[in-house]
Design an enzyme around this catalytic site. Structure first.
Site, mmCIF file in Angstrom:
data_model
loop_
_atom_site.group_PDB
_atom_site.id
_atom_site.type_symbol
_atom_site.label_atom_id
_atom_site.label_comp_id
_atom_site.label_asym_id
_atom_site.label_seq_id
_atom_site.Cartn_x
_atom_site.Cartn_y
_atom_site.Cartn_z
ATOM 1 N N GLU A 81 -1.830 10.330 -0.775
ATOM 2 C CA GLU A 81 -3.493 9.751 -0.603
ATOM 3 C C GLU A 81 -3.710 9.387 0.578
ATOM 4 O O GLU A 81 -4.867 9.361 0.981
ATOM 5 C CB GLU A 81 -3.207 8.608 -1.501
ATOM 6 C CG GLU A 81 -4.608 7.573 -1.732
ATOM 7 C CD GLU A 81 -4.955 6.793 -0.465
ATOM 8 O OE1 GLU A 81 -6.045 6.313 -0.283
ATOM 9 O OE2 GLU A 81 -3.855 6.274 0.116
ATOM 10 N N GLU A 82 -2.829 8.811 1.670
ATOM 11 C CA GLU A 82 -3.313 8.348 2.902
ATOM 12 C C GLU A 82 -3.956 9.253 3.915
ATOM 13 O O GLU A 82 -4.941 9.105 4.483
ATOM 14 C CB GLU A 82 -2.103 7.771 3.743
ATOM 15 C CG GLU A 82 -1.515 6.535 2.892
ATOM 16 C CD GLU A 82 -2.516 5.236 2.576
ATOM 17 O OE1 GLU A 82 -3.306 5.265 3.392
ATOM 18 O OE2 GLU A 82 -1.834 4.263 2.252
ATOM 19 N N ASP A 108 0.954 -1.020 0.207
ATOM 20 C CA ASP A 108 -0.042 -0.084 0.004
ATOM 21 C C ASP A 108 0.929 1.450 0.134
ATOM 22 O O ASP A 108 1.352 1.586 0.952
ATOM 23 C CB ASP A 108 -0.943 -0.074 1.236
ATOM 24 C CG ASP A 108 -1.811 1.111 1.292
ATOM 25 O OD1 ASP A 108 -2.018 1.783 0.299
ATOM 26 O OD2 ASP A 108 -2.374 1.313 2.475
ATOM 27 N N HIS A 121 -1.681 -0.953 6.600
ATOM 28 C CA HIS A 121 -1.054 -0.141 7.624
ATOM 29 C C HIS A 121 -0.563 -0.567 8.825
ATOM 30 O O HIS A 121 -0.804 0.078 9.811
ATOM 31 C CB HIS A 121 -2.570 0.937 7.839
ATOM 32 C CG HIS A 121 -3.135 1.487 6.970
ATOM 33 N ND1 HIS A 121 -4.204 2.355 6.914
ATOM 34 C CD2 HIS A 121 -2.854 1.736 5.405
ATOM 35 C CE1 HIS A 121 -4.689 3.027 5.835
ATOM 36 N NE2 HIS A 121 -3.700 2.531 4.812
#
Length: 487
Positions: free
Chosen positions: A346-347, A312, A446
């Protein structure tokens, strides 16, 4: 036999329940089904089906030729060199510098970066301890943009709930001055992640001094999962963090058994002023009108500060730019430009994509033809999901039917794995995201477990072949993909 049948019924019921929580339509696409459902002209159908040999060429070169294993090797070098890449950090900006130089050295065209203002949050020392009814360490990860505790930490009595409704039913006097622990049951990411996003605000409204949230994952080996959260306007900002599934369940049980549960919490997290980051752009320029009807391939380059962001979204970013490179190296230059964009931040909430949309707003209808993104893992691909009008869907399904050499003809709607491109898809632009066998994605999401061990070289090859094939066909067609764009 009766027992086996009962187990089968339970399994089927569980599967139905899981998929009933979302509105995604999934089907396997073949040429006959597309023809029966759509009214495309015979000329256009024949044109699209004429790309079968191109798909075979791309697939063979990537899966069996000189490009085999290249995505995995490059991603491994990148993640080993830079590790985690949180928005606002020096690590991310150095990674962007590296990517800009690498893309130029790889011979891609119009390589440059475009600025975007992003949040800058610092994770400091974090500690949580159960102090009543027994002493035990609680693993936790503060959530992005959380405030810290006062110096020296806080000790608070716990209120534990499963849902927001349970919290709302409690008198404010029972919550005020306490730490709220949310222990929601896993009901899929979309349904469960709202506790991470809004838990602190909902607890603060009731007078809580902190909020701890069960990690958004269906499987745990005592690992907390971080992520973003947003304080509602007008509420007092309180410290908030995710804790492990195991600890959340244990605390919930103790509370419901009538125990006086107390936790000591210390968090030195804090927010700084926003800083400037960059989206990273590279292209394979089209043979006609390079800046019109562009096909976007994308993934995000930032990650959280745990793990190394291989899954990710390093994998998604790398299959995007590698698809462009491989097409160029194979001499496959389409009519329209294929542009790789590696988004930043993005996160924290698509900051890079939102800024890119603002910067390109004036000519967006002319500039953008189709968007593709990968941000739910790069495991074995099974197809692509899609958002767009019915005419666009018919063309897209015809294209997708050509992906049989990759066993990737599965279609779903709406697109669910492209958070950055939702900035455009939500307004009527057509686009797609990767469908892959990502049942284990949220195991590592995450966490410190997001490393190169999650990535498989062969799966990455199939993903990049799917991206390259799809992007090339759409970029080379005689027609644009139809769109109904709202301002």
């Amino acid at each position: 036999m009766h027992g086996n049948m009962l187990r089968l019924v339970l399994i089927i019921s569980a599967i139905v329940l899981q998929f009933s929580t979302c509105s995604v339509l999934i089907e396997k696409i073949d040429e006959e089904r597309v023809e029966n459902q759509c009214n495309l002209s015979e000329d256009l159908v024949n044109e699209i089906r004429g790309y079968k040999n191109v798909v075979s060429k791309i697939t063979d070169h990537i899966l069996n030729g000189k490009f085999k294993g290249e995505v995995h090797k490059s991603l491994q070098i990148f993640t080993d060199k830079f590790g985690s890449r949180m928005a606002g950090s020096d690590a991310l900006e150095k990674a962007i510098d590296y990517m800009e130089d690498l893309l130029k050295n790889e011979g891609l065209e119009n390589v440059h970066t475009e600025s975007a203002k992003v949040p800058h949050w610092i994770r400091g020392y974090e500690s949580a301890t159960l102090v009543q009814p027994r002493k035990a360490k609680i693993e936790l990860l503060g959530l992005g943009t959380t405030v810290g505790t006062p110096r020296g930490g806080i000790i608070g009595e716990v209120v534990a709930v499963r849902t927001f409704d349970e919290l709302q039913k409690l008198p404010d006097s029972e919550v005020k001055g306490k730490i709220v622990v949310f222990a929601p049951t896993w009901q899929g990411y979309g349904a469960t992640v709202r506790y991470r996003s809004s838990g602190a605000s909902e607890a603060s409204k009731k007078g809580a001094i902190a909020a701890l949230i069960r990690s958004a994952t269906p499987f745990s080996i005592a690992s907390p999962h971080t992520g973003s959260q947003n304080y509602a306007q007008g509420v007092k900002k309180i410290p908030t963090a995710c804790i492990t599934v195991e600890d959340a369940e244990m605390i919930w049980r103790l509370y419901n058994e009538g125990e006086n549960v107390q936790i000591r919490l210390e968090m030195e997290d804090y927010n700084l002023e926003p800083v400037i980051s960059r989206n990273t752009v590279s292209e394979l320029q089209g043979t006609t009108s390079p800046n019109k009807s562009v096909v976007i391939l994308s993934g995000h380059l930032d990650s959280w500060d745990v793990g190394v962001g291989a899954m990710d979204d390093g994998g998604g970013a790398f299959i995007s730019w590698k698809a462009v490179k491989f097409l160029k190296d194979m001499g496959l230059r389409p009519k329209r430009t294929i542009r790789s964009v590696l988004w930043t931040a993005e996160e924290y909430g698509y900051y890079g994509a939102k800024e890119y949309a603002k910067q390109h707003k004036e000519n967006e209808l002319e500039e953008f033809n189709f968007f593709i993104e990968s941000d739910t893992g790069t495991f074995d691909p099974v197809g692509l999901d899609f958002t767009g009008n019915k005419d666009a869907e018919c063309i897209f399904k015809e294209v997708l039917s050509l992906m049989a050499p990759l066993n990737a003809t599965q279609f779903a709607t709406p697109a669910d794995g492209g958070p950055d491109i939702s900035v455009w898809l939500d307004r009527g632009f057509p686009g797609a995201s990767l469908l892959n066998k990502n049942e284990r994605y949220f195991w590592f999401h995450h966490t410190d477990g997001d490393t190169m061990l999650v990535e498989d070289p062969d799966s990455l090859d199939r993903c990049v072949a799917l991206f390259a094939s799809t992007a090339y066909i759409i970029a080379d067609l005689s027609v644009d993909i139809p769109k109904d764009v709202k301002n």
